[in-house]
Design a protein around this motif. Structure first.
Motif, PDB file in Angstrom:
ATOM      1  N   LYS A 144      -5.518  -7.677 -58.826  1.00  0.00           N
ATOM      2  CA  LYS A 144      -6.098  -8.768 -59.092  1.00  0.00           C
ATOM      3  C   LYS A 144      -7.362  -8.397 -57.939  1.00  0.00           C
ATOM      4  CE  LYS A 144      -7.123 -13.444 -57.606  1.00  0.00           C
ATOM      5  NZ  LYS A 144      -6.987 -14.788 -57.260  1.00  0.00           N
ATOM      6  N   GLY A 145      -8.234  -8.300 -58.545  1.00  0.00           N
ATOM      7  CA  GLY A 145      -9.582  -7.932 -57.800  1.00  0.00           C
ATOM      8  C   GLY A 145     -10.189  -6.363 -58.324  1.00  0.00           C
ATOM      9  N   LYS A 146      -9.449  -5.370 -58.532  1.00  0.00           N
ATOM     10  CA  LYS A 146      -9.209  -4.257 -59.176  1.00  0.00           C
ATOM     11  C   LYS A 146     -10.213  -3.818 -59.826  1.00  0.00           C
ATOM     12  CE  LYS A 146      -5.844  -2.718 -55.628  1.00  0.00           C
ATOM     13  NZ  LYS A 146      -4.417  -2.120 -55.471  1.00  0.00           N
ATOM     14  N   MET A 147     -10.791  -2.975 -60.102  1.00  0.00           N
ATOM     15  CA  MET A 147     -11.498  -2.178 -61.331  1.00  0.00           C
ATOM     16  C   MET A 147     -10.446  -1.911 -62.227  1.00  0.00           C
ATOM     17  SD  MET A 147     -12.221   0.504 -62.802  1.00  0.00           S
ATOM     18  CE  MET A 147     -11.836   1.762 -61.871  1.00  0.00           C
ATOM     19  N   ILE A 148     -10.755  -2.345 -63.783  1.00  0.00           N
ATOM     20  CA  ILE A 148     -10.016  -1.757 -64.481  1.00  0.00           C
ATOM     21  C   ILE A 148     -10.376  -1.553 -65.950  1.00  0.00           C
ATOM     22  CG2 ILE A 148      -8.026  -3.279 -66.562  1.00  0.00           C
ATOM     23  CD1 ILE A 148      -6.843  -2.724 -63.182  1.00  0.00           C
ATOM     24  N   SER A 149     -10.256  -0.382 -66.615  1.00  0.00           N
ATOM     25  CA  SER A 149     -10.585   0.307 -67.917  1.00  0.00           C
ATOM     26  C   SER A 149      -9.501   0.360 -68.453  1.00  0.00           C
ATOM     27  CB  SER A 149     -11.580   1.635 -67.561  1.00  0.00           C
ATOM     28  OG  SER A 149     -12.831   1.307 -66.602  1.00  0.00           O
ATOM     29  N   LEU A 150      -9.366   0.210 -69.922  1.00  0.00           N
ATOM     30  CA  LEU A 150      -9.201   1.141 -71.176  1.00  0.00           C
ATOM     31  C   LEU A 150      -9.873   2.151 -71.272  1.00  0.00           C
ATOM     32  CD1 LEU A 150      -7.880  -2.368 -71.877  1.00  0.00           C
ATOM     33  CD2 LEU A 150      -6.195  -1.241 -70.721  1.00  0.00           C
ATOM     34  N   TYR A 151      -9.139   2.411 -72.289  1.00  0.00           N
ATOM     35  CA  TYR A 151      -9.568   4.659 -72.705  1.00  0.00           C
ATOM     36  C   TYR A 151      -8.742   4.971 -73.996  1.00  0.00           C
ATOM     37  CZ  TYR A 151     -12.861   8.694 -73.145  1.00  0.00           C
ATOM     38  OH  TYR A 151     -13.920   9.536 -73.017  1.00  0.00           O
ATOM     39  N   PRO A 152      -9.364   4.602 -75.345  1.00  0.00           N
ATOM     40  CA  PRO A 152      -8.228   5.274 -76.412  1.00  0.00           C
ATOM     41  C   PRO A 152      -8.328   6.349 -76.479  1.00  0.00           C
ATOM     42  CG  PRO A 152     -10.917   4.215 -76.657  1.00  0.00           C
ATOM     43  CD  PRO A 152     -10.838   3.711 -74.978  1.00  0.00           C
ATOM     44  N   PHE A 153      -7.412   6.628 -76.858  1.00  0.00           N
ATOM     45  CA  PHE A 153      -7.161   8.579 -76.851  1.00  0.00           C
ATOM     46  C   PHE A 153      -6.491   8.539 -78.256  1.00  0.00           C
ATOM     47  CE2 PHE A 153      -6.103  12.297 -75.677  1.00  0.00           C
ATOM     48  CZ  PHE A 153      -7.432  13.247 -75.481  1.00  0.00           C
ATOM     49  N   PRO A 154      -7.894   9.491 -79.551  1.00  0.00           N
ATOM     50  CA  PRO A 154      -9.198   8.268 -79.446  1.00  0.00           C
ATOM     51  C   PRO A 154      -8.977   7.166 -79.876  1.00  0.00           C
ATOM     52  CG  PRO A 154      -8.445   9.837 -81.365  1.00  0.00           C
ATOM     53  CD  PRO A 154      -7.174   9.933 -80.423  1.00  0.00           C
ATOM     54  N   TYR A 155      -7.516   6.443 -80.830  1.00  0.00           N
ATOM     55  CA  TYR A 155      -8.130   5.143 -80.518  1.00  0.00           C
ATOM     56  C   TYR A 155      -6.772   4.311 -80.259  1.00  0.00           C
ATOM     57  CZ  TYR A 155      -4.988   6.202 -83.875  1.00  0.00           C
ATOM     58  OH  TYR A 155      -4.049   5.737 -85.493  1.00  0.00           O
ATOM     59  N   ALA A 156      -6.668   2.768 -80.297  1.00  0.00           N
ATOM     60  CA  ALA A 156      -5.667   1.453 -79.888  1.00  0.00           C
ATOM     61  C   ALA A 156      -6.094   0.245 -80.820  1.00  0.00           C
ATOM     62  CB  ALA A 156      -5.522   1.697 -78.527  1.00  0.00           C
ATOM     63  N   LYS A 157      -5.137   0.305 -81.169  1.00  0.00           N
ATOM     64  CA  LYS A 157      -5.120  -0.558 -82.657  1.00  0.00           C
ATOM     65  C   LYS A 157      -4.256  -2.121 -82.421  1.00  0.00           C
ATOM     66  CE  LYS A 157      -6.481   1.780 -86.852  1.00  0.00           C
ATOM     67  NZ  LYS A 157      -6.204   1.977 -88.047  1.00  0.00           N
ATOM     68  N   ASN A 158      -5.309  -3.253 -82.267  1.00  0.00           N
ATOM     69  CA  ASN A 158      -4.696  -4.284 -81.443  1.00  0.00           C
ATOM     70  C   ASN A 158      -3.942  -5.094 -80.517  1.00  0.00           C
ATOM     71  OD1 ASN A 158      -4.254  -7.678 -82.992  1.00  0.00           O
ATOM     72  ND2 ASN A 158      -2.078  -6.034 -83.523  1.00  0.00           N
ATOM     73  N   ILE A 159      -5.268  -4.372 -79.228  1.00  0.00           N
ATOM     74  CA  ILE A 159      -4.983  -4.547 -78.502  1.00  0.00           C
ATOM     75  C   ILE A 159      -4.766  -6.206 -77.901  1.00  0.00           C
ATOM     76  CG2 ILE A 159      -5.508  -3.933 -76.111  1.00  0.00           C
ATOM     77  CD1 ILE A 159      -7.526  -1.695 -77.276  1.00  0.00           C
ATOM     78  N   VAL A 160      -4.022  -6.367 -76.355  1.00  0.00           N
ATOM     79  CA  VAL A 160      -3.898  -7.605 -76.648  1.00  0.00           C
ATOM     80  C   VAL A 160      -4.123  -7.639 -74.646  1.00  0.00           C
ATOM     81  CG1 VAL A 160      -2.616 -10.176 -75.466  1.00  0.00           C
ATOM     82  CG2 VAL A 160      -2.641  -8.597 -78.469  1.00  0.00           C
ATOM     83  N   SER A 161      -5.170  -8.047 -74.111  1.00  0.00           N
ATOM     84  CA  SER A 161      -5.167  -8.173 -72.468  1.00  0.00           C
ATOM     85  C   SER A 161      -5.266  -9.534 -71.386  1.00  0.00           C
ATOM     86  CB  SER A 161      -6.023  -7.152 -71.615  1.00  0.00           C
ATOM     87  OG  SER A 161      -7.178  -7.587 -72.776  1.00  0.00           O
ATOM     88  N   LYS A 162      -4.477  -8.950 -71.087  1.00  0.00           N
ATOM     89  CA  LYS A 162      -4.561 -11.017 -69.805  1.00  0.00           C
ATOM     90  C   LYS A 162      -4.373 -10.425 -68.642  1.00  0.00           C
ATOM     91  CE  LYS A 162      -1.580 -12.656 -73.545  1.00  0.00           C
ATOM     92  NZ  LYS A 162       0.525 -13.787 -73.373  1.00  0.00           N
ATOM     93  N   GLY A 163      -4.886 -11.236 -68.112  1.00  0.00           N
ATOM     94  CA  GLY A 163      -5.376 -11.095 -66.849  1.00  0.00           C
ATOM     95  C   GLY A 163      -6.280 -10.640 -65.886  1.00  0.00           C
ATOM     96  N   VAL A 164      -7.487 -10.539 -67.480  1.00  0.00           N
ATOM     97  CA  VAL A 164      -9.051  -9.741 -66.704  1.00  0.00           C
ATOM     98  C   VAL A 164      -9.571 -10.446 -67.082  1.00  0.00           C
ATOM     99  CG1 VAL A 164      -7.669  -7.106 -67.090  1.00  0.00           C
ATOM    100  CG2 VAL A 164      -8.681  -8.410 -68.933  1.00  0.00           C
ATOM    101  N   LYS A 165     -10.986 -10.108 -66.500  1.00  0.00           N
ATOM    102  CA  LYS A 165     -12.153 -10.922 -66.639  1.00  0.00           C
ATOM    103  C   LYS A 165     -12.674 -11.302 -68.552  1.00  0.00           C
ATOM    104  CE  LYS A 165     -16.382 -11.885 -65.193  1.00  0.00           C
ATOM    105  NZ  LYS A 165     -17.613 -11.165 -64.090  1.00  0.00           N
ATOM    106  N   TRP A 166     -12.426  -9.898 -69.084  1.00  0.00           N
ATOM    107  CA  TRP A 166     -12.807  -9.799 -70.451  1.00  0.00           C
ATOM    108  C   TRP A 166     -11.424  -9.104 -71.322  1.00  0.00           C
ATOM    109  CZ3 TRP A 166     -16.525  -7.600 -66.816  1.00  0.00           C
ATOM    110  CH2 TRP A 166     -17.793  -8.204 -66.530  1.00  0.00           C
ATOM    111  N   CYS A 167     -10.825 -10.357 -71.675  1.00  0.00           N
ATOM    112  CA  CYS A 167      -9.515 -10.269 -72.074  1.00  0.00           C
ATOM    113  C   CYS A 167      -9.887  -9.783 -73.646  1.00  0.00           C
ATOM    114  CB  CYS A 167      -8.695 -11.160 -72.217  1.00  0.00           C
ATOM    115  SG  CYS A 167      -8.284 -11.547 -70.729  1.00  0.00           S
TER     116      CYS A 167
END
Length: 205
Positions: A144-167
């Motif tokens: 909680k409160g930490k920076m989270i970055s998701l970086y595709p290598f080179p792509y990722a499809k149909n991503i669902v993220s929870k618990g972050v500011k921009w889901c």
């Protein structure tokens, strides 16, 4: 029991050394040996040092059986060190010195980790974050409160993220079109799932 290694490679030196006693094996590439000496790391605690040693001149040290000569120029010293660890049955590797300095080295290290990601769990640590490839269903706590970055290598499809500011809700990321960097964990536990591709996560310190 899963065997775990600590590996030092030749990027920006860590500002501190983690608890070495939680590792089964501790190793470094020849390029990292210079900063371990400057950090007063007890060299006798290294299980092995590997590399091409093309600029190494300490013949007395080289006579130590811990030094493994890996001259194959088709692979980086990082790649060859990981292969040596894999051959020794290591399943998890914490990597220090993987980022900073010349950025082609950093990108090359990510590519090497991609090559091994189905064979062993590799986590990089630097002064800003820890980062690693994640499986298709992933969660982590204490963020909680930490920076989270998701970086595709080179792509990722149909991503669902929870618990972050921009889901993300079934969206795609692509290195040439859209990245998922500089997000923020709003919950103590975040989760990420995706259906296809490869995805790196960066978790701020």
């Amino acid at each position: 029991m899963c065997k775990k290694a600590l590996l030092f490679i030749n990027g920006v030196p860590p500002k501190s050394i983690p608890d070495i006693y939680k590792y089964d094996v501790i190793v470094c590439t020849d390029g990292a040996l210079h900063y371990l000496k400057e950090l007063d790391f007890p060299i006798q605690n290294l299980d092995f040092v590997s590399g091409d040693f093309d600029s190494f001149t300490d013949e007395e040290m080289m006579s130590d059986g811990k030094f493994i000569h890996t001259p194959d120029q088709d692979f980086t010293d990082f790649h060859k060190a990981l292969q040596l660890l894999l051959d020794r049955g290591i399943a998890e590797v914490d990597v220090l010195g993987g980022s900073g300095g010349e950025q082609d080295h950093f990108l090359g290290n990510i590519s090497v980790a991609y090559h091994f990601k189905k064979l062993m769990k590799i986590i990089f640590y630097d002064e800003f974050s820890r980062y690693f490839f994640i499986p298709k269903n992933f969660s982590v706590e204490g963020v909680k409160g930490k920076m989270i970055s998701l970086y595709p290598f080179p792509y990722a499809k149909n991503i669902v993220s929870k618990g972050v500011k921009w889901c993300l809700c079934g969206e795609d990321l692509d290195i040439t079109k859209r990245l998922g960097t500089r997000n923020m964990a709003t919950d103590d536990i975040i989760s990420v799932s995706y259906e296809e591709g490869n995805l790196l996560i960066f978790i701020g310190c």
